[in-house]
Write a protein that holds these residues in place. Structure first.
Motif, mmCIF file in Angstrom:
data_model
loop_
_atom_site.group_PDB
_atom_site.id
_atom_site.type_symbol
_atom_site.label_atom_id
_atom_site.label_comp_id
_atom_site.label_asym_id
_atom_site.label_seq_id
_atom_site.Cartn_x
_atom_site.Cartn_y
_atom_site.Cartn_z
ATOM 1 N N CYS A 19 -2.637 -6.658 1.951
ATOM 2 C CA CYS A 19 -3.758 -5.808 2.386
ATOM 3 C C CYS A 19 -5.005 -6.092 1.559
ATOM 4 C CB CYS A 19 -3.361 -4.341 2.278
ATOM 5 S SG CYS A 19 -2.050 -3.825 3.409
ATOM 6 N N PHE A 63 -8.884 -7.671 2.755
ATOM 7 C CA PHE A 63 -10.159 -7.071 2.347
ATOM 8 C C PHE A 63 -11.022 -8.086 1.592
ATOM 9 C CE2 PHE A 63 -12.766 -4.824 -0.744
ATOM 10 C CZ PHE A 63 -13.397 -3.870 0.038
ATOM 11 N N LEU A 92 -5.345 -0.010 6.326
ATOM 12 C CA LEU A 92 -6.088 -1.266 6.201
ATOM 13 C C LEU A 92 -7.083 -1.423 7.341
ATOM 14 C CD1 LEU A 92 -6.571 -4.053 4.921
ATOM 15 C CD2 LEU A 92 -4.640 -4.918 6.266
ATOM 16 N N VAL A 136 0.846 -1.177 0.000
ATOM 17 C CA VAL A 136 0.000 0.000 0.000
ATOM 18 C C VAL A 136 0.890 1.239 0.000
ATOM 19 C CG1 VAL A 136 -1.606 1.324 1.393
ATOM 20 C CG2 VAL A 136 -1.967 -1.096 1.076
ATOM 21 N N HIS A 144 -0.842 -0.375 7.684
ATOM 22 C CA HIS A 144 -1.647 -1.112 8.662
ATOM 23 C C HIS A 144 -2.821 -0.272 9.137
ATOM 24 C CE1 HIS A 144 -2.728 -3.575 12.103
ATOM 25 N NE2 HIS A 144 -2.602 -2.507 12.881
#
Length: 422
Positions: free
Chosen positions: A353, A357, A127, A4, A124
């Protein structure tokens, strides 16, 4: 089971491989298979491959049990994808930042590591926010509060102010969000690990083993909020991370003769078969009487939280067999069939990540729509295809959309969370 965040400015991987290759050239030639450093300018594609495989397996294991679940390694032995993930993390982090420490000094290398830690921390938190929003929306939209309980966010809904602070301190984590906090803590101590390894890599590994033993002897752990402890105890899992770093700092080459020994191969195969039989008793209890009672009392519980020695040994056996039969110049590494796995491994933080999801999205679909094994299979495959497509898009962007900065930013990918991409 690292992105990310954009890749940070760090020493070139090609330069790192060049330096290590020069050192290796002066060492006695050894024909044994091992995780060897790549030649100048090349990536160690086996690390990318197994990093990507670990990401796929973690995603599948986070879904409710389905057909593909039976293809994950946790069903056939004591260890699972998490061990692969953390080992490669330690290997690649030491491989990349070790060069920075040798060439630029301790202060500069530490600054680069801390910058990377900050980026992973931001990933983190990002997320965590998206994950909470996803769960809360689904629970409210479909009037099913069980989602908040299953995913472990009930405390957030009761006391959001306190819970957010605890989440920022890495003490509160919803389900499936335990790997990144572990990696953040391990990376925080990477400067110390590398400094000690510059003096004596073997002594550093011995100190890691001592800390691991002390963890079991004195029950060392980090507490979590609102109660309990970390799902992955950093005091124990540091052993696998440090072992990966030790291999990157010459340990793998020194073990080459041991890895090439037929005795090592047969011991590894025998242990893997033993672990496979033990796991069979978990699914077929009628086989349980074959295992002696004293052996059961000694083995169980096989703790994942504290990285049980049986899990660590199982990973070592898998690694010994793998490096023996999968050489670094294996033509299959260039196969288009394995390209999706390798690309996922090269962008491990972003794909991890995304996988978290997608795992909840799949869990929601399976809970709301009963489609049987067929729907389970379709959701699993669609998740893997989305992860692969995202990895391809990230790779395309780095190669073509930002040519002016790609040479600087693209190489540090091998310090990623799973070992070739963070």
């Amino acid at each position: 089971m690292t992105s990310v965040a954009d890749q940070i400015a760090a020493p070139s991987l090609a330069a790192e491989t060049e330096a290590v290759a020069r050192n290796a050239a002066s060492a006695p030639a050894v024909s044994a298979p091992a995780i060897a450093v790549p030649v100048a300018g090349e990536r160690e594609l086996r690390l990318d491959l197994f990093r990507g495989l670990a990401l796929w397996l973690i995603f599948i294991d986070h879904l409710p049990p389905n057909i593909l679940t039976w293809f994950t390694i946790r069903n056939y032995g004591f260890s699972d994808a998490t061990e692969i993930f953390i080992f490669i993390s330690g290997y690649t982090a030491a491989f990349v930042y070790g060069r920075a420490m040798r060439d630029a000094g301790v202060v500069v290398a530490t600054a680069r590591i801390l910058r990377r830690v900050w980026q992973i921390y931001v990933a983190h938190v990002f997320l965590f926010t998206i994950f909470l929003a996803e769960i809360s929306y689904v629970a409210t939209r479909f009037e099913n509060p069980l989602y908040t309980e299953e995913m472990g966010i009930m405390d957030f809904l009761k006391e959001p102010d306190v819970t957010i602070v605890q989440a920022l301190l890495l003490r509160f984590r919803p389900v499936n969000m335990d790997v990144l906090p572990l990696y953040i803590v391990l990376m925080l101590f990477l400067p110390l690990i590398l400094v000690l390894m510059r003096r004596s890599a073997d002594l550093t590994l011995a100190l890691s083993v001592a800390l691991y033993a002390a963890t079991w002897e004195f029950d060392l752990y980090l507490s979590s909020y609102p109660n309990g402890f970390w799902a992955f105890n950093p005091f124990a899992w540091q052993l696998l991370f440090v072992f990966g770093a030790w291999c990157a700092q010459g340990g793998a080459q020194r073990m080459s003769r041991i890895l090439s020994s037929p005795i090592t191969l047969w011991i590894s195969v025998a242990y893997l078969l033993f672990a496979f039989f033990v796991t069979l008793t978990w699914y077929f209890p009628q086989l349980g009487h074959v295992i002696p009672r004293r052996l059961e009392q000694w083995m169980y519980p096989i703790s994942k939280t504290d990285l049980d020695v049986l899990r660590f040994a199982h990973f070592l056996a898998l690694a010994a067999v793998t490096v023996r039969f999968l050489p670094k110049d294996w033509v299959g590494l260039k196969s288009p069939w394995l390209r999706p796995l390798i690309l996922c491994g090269q962008h491990s933080l972003e794909i991890f990540c995304l996988g978290v999801f997608l795992a909840f999205a799949g869990h929601f679909l399976l809970a709301e729509f009963s489609g049987g094994a067929g729907l389970h299979f379709v959701i699993s495959i669609c998740g893997i295809l989305i992860m692969s497509g995202a990895a391809w898009l990230l790779s395309w962007y780095k190669q073509y959309a930002d040519k002016s900065g790609s040479k600087t930013k693209g190489t540090i990918g091998n310090a990623d969370m799973a070992g070739g991409g963070v």
